[in-house]
Design an enzyme around this catalytic site. Structure first.
Site, PDB file in Angstrom:
ATOM      1  N   HIS A 139       0.430  -1.260   0.309  1.00 23.12           N
ATOM      2  CA  HIS A 139      -0.329   0.355   0.000  1.00 23.12           C
ATOM      3  C   HIS A 139       1.069   1.534   0.206  1.00 23.12           C
ATOM      4  CE1 HIS A 139      -3.305   3.046   1.460  1.00 23.12           C
ATOM      5  NE2 HIS A 139      -4.107   1.928   1.361  1.00 23.12           N
ATOM      6  N   ASP A 216       2.796  -4.336   7.940  1.00 25.80           N
ATOM      7  CA  ASP A 216       1.643  -3.771   7.951  1.00 25.80           C
ATOM      8  C   ASP A 216      -0.234  -4.586   7.966  1.00 25.80           C
ATOM      9  OD1 ASP A 216      -1.059  -2.005   7.138  1.00 25.80           O
ATOM     10  OD2 ASP A 216      -0.140  -1.426   5.357  1.00 25.80           O
ATOM     11  N   GLN A 219      -5.019  -5.464   7.042  1.00 24.50           N
ATOM     12  CA  GLN A 219      -6.169  -6.503   6.482  1.00 24.50           C
ATOM     13  C   GLN A 219      -5.866  -7.312   7.141  1.00 24.50           C
ATOM     14  OE1 GLN A 219      -7.795  -5.862   3.757  1.00 24.50           O
ATOM     15  NE2 GLN A 219      -6.389  -3.699   3.488  1.00 24.50           N
ATOM     16  N   LYS A 242     -10.925  -0.289  10.148  1.00 30.20           N
ATOM     17  CA  LYS A 242     -11.109  -1.450   9.165  1.00 30.20           C
ATOM     18  C   LYS A 242     -11.386  -3.536   9.833  1.00 30.20           C
ATOM     19  CE  LYS A 242      -7.290  -0.922   5.989  1.00 30.20           C
ATOM     20  NZ  LYS A 242      -8.370  -0.679   4.702  1.00 30.20           N
ATOM     21  N   CYS A 383      -4.707   2.151  -4.133  1.00 28.69           N
ATOM     22  CA  CYS A 383      -3.306   3.040  -3.244  1.00 28.69           C
ATOM     23  C   CYS A 383      -2.238   1.850  -3.491  1.00 28.69           C
ATOM     24  CB  CYS A 383      -3.745   3.016  -1.382  1.00 28.69           C
ATOM     25  SG  CYS A 383      -4.529   4.614  -1.288  1.00 28.69           S
TER      26      CYS A 383
END
Length: 425
Positions: A139, A216, A219, A242, A383
């Site tokens: 991202h 990261d 997700q 999220k 993104c």
């Protein structure tokens, strides 16, 4: 629209859907809302909405500085949220949980620590000859901060390529991560491909090279059980919106001794120990990194989101999404000229499926799905423009699934895609 009452994963999806008021909304033209865009932002259950409303209406005050009842209640609720998040992700200590406004800020916070003259720990020194490693599937939030760091310090930015199947290409890992590497920062799960990256393999090489690893996990944390202590990384970033929580709140987890060694990211109230006109000393982590009035109600809402997901059961959430993903991959595979970008099997992948339809721009796909069928998907480069450039495409259509989605909704997506093809035939 039919909804399966209890899935084989053990989720009572009909009951769960009743917790999310927006899912019962009808769109103009009496179309039911079919929300397949949770990878972008998840919807919010009543339990989160009501927790935030109740705090604002009966307990709101600033935290850490007011000596009255409201201030004490707000501080207690805010710090309780930190405890909940630490438990939810398996953090060894609550003091390793730093509240930020989103994952982007968390990633920037770590990047800012490198090459910062205010710090003196050798692990965070950065200059010409040093290297930063990311991947081609990141991202923008995990690309741009490192580009800025490289430009600021003269360090070199390098990256893992991506295979045609949408996996990290590990063939050159020993050269890519070497004695010059200071930090490796990669997605735990790709927001486009759905790929879950092999953290153990990357971490082993990172440790051999004496570097640090940042993940990261925006997700992954919302979709499967998290245990940061077992994961083995040095830093992990994720965001609240999220994981059925509010926007405006994110989290950086870092190893306690690393957070202690890092200079502050922002200066201001409540991140200090003492201030003189010519210098200051700083509070210990996490407060060292939480300058000014924090997102109080949002943090409390995030704590409520962790409570909600815990009550549902993250193992069940992960199993339900796996069933949905298997169903979607099979159904989408039967659509002529549809190409899935990313893994086409369930091995090390999550519930995000991005695809193209030959000769039809994703923006047209998304518009027709929304206008004619009430199906909300995301279109564009998500993104992650460098990843799309790697596959030679300008954009994709992305369907992303969560605990409240059903196979009936995937059927609606497939019907919509057949209609799109007829429109452009």
């Amino acid at each position: 629209m039919g909804v399966t009452t209890v899935t084989s994963a053990g989720l009572d999806v009909e009951r769960i859907r009743k917790d999310f008021p927006i899912l019962s909304r009808e769109l103009p033209g009496d179309r039911p809302l079919i929300y397949l865009d949770s990878g972008n932002s998840a919807q919010k259950p009543l339990q989160v909405i009501e927790t935030m409303r109740e705090h604002m209406s009966a307990h709101y005050g600033n935290v850490g500085r007011a000596m009255h009842v409201l201030g004490a209640e707000s501080t207690e609720a805010y710090e309780a949220a930190r405890d909940k998040i630490a438990a939810f992700v398996g953090a060894p200590s609550r003091d390793e949980i730093v509240f930020t406004k989103n994952a982007s800020e968390a990633l920037n916070l770590v990047a800012y620590a490198f090459g910062n003259p205010a710090g003196d720990d050798p692990r965070f020194r950065m200059g010409p000859g040093d290297e930063i490693v990311i991947s081609e599937m990141e991202h923008h939030s995990n690309i741009v901060p490192w580009q800025l760091l490289a430009r600021r310090t003269g360090a070199t930015l390098r990256w893992f390529p991506v295979t045609d199947e949408g996996r990290l290409d590990l063939s050159g890992i020993d050269d890519l991560i070497n004695e010059r590497t200071k930090i490796v920062s990669i997605a735990h799960q790709s927001n486009v491909l759905g790929t879950v990256n092999p953290v153990d393999t990357v971490l082993a090489r990172v440790r051999e090279a004496g570097a640090l690893l940042l993940l990261d996990a925006s997700q992954s944390v919302p979709h499967r059980p998290a245990d940061f202590a077992a994961l083995g990384a040095d830093f992990v970033a994720f965001t609240g919106h999220k994981m059925v929580g509010p926007s405006g709140i994110g989290v950086l987890w870092g190893r306690g001794e690393l957070l202690a060694a890092m200079p502050p990211f922002l200066g201001g109230g409540e991140m200090i120990e003492a201030v003189w006109m010519d210098h200051s000393t700083y509070a210990p982590a996490p407060h060292k990194f939480e300058a000014g009035t924090p997102p109080i109600v949002e943090a409390i809402g995030l704590g409520a989101a962790a409570d909600y997901l815990t009550s549902v059961g993250m193992e069940a959430v992960a199993a339900h999404e796996r069933e949905l993903t298997a169903y979607a991959l099979e159904a989408l595979g039967e659509i002529p000229s549809l190409r899935v970008i990313g893994p086409t099997d369930l091995e090390a992948r999550g519930g995000t499926v991005s695809f193209t339809l030959a000769g039809i721009h994703p923006h047209d796909v998304g518009q027709i799905l929304d206008d004619a069928f009430g199906v909300a998907v995301r279109v564009g480069h998500h993104c992650a423009r460098p990843l799309h450039l790697r596959f030679g495409i300008p954009a994709t259509t992305r369907a992303s699934f969560y605990l409240y989605n059903t196979t009936s909704e995937i059927d609606a997506l497939v019907r919509g895609l057949h209609h799109v093809q007829k429109v452009f035939a």
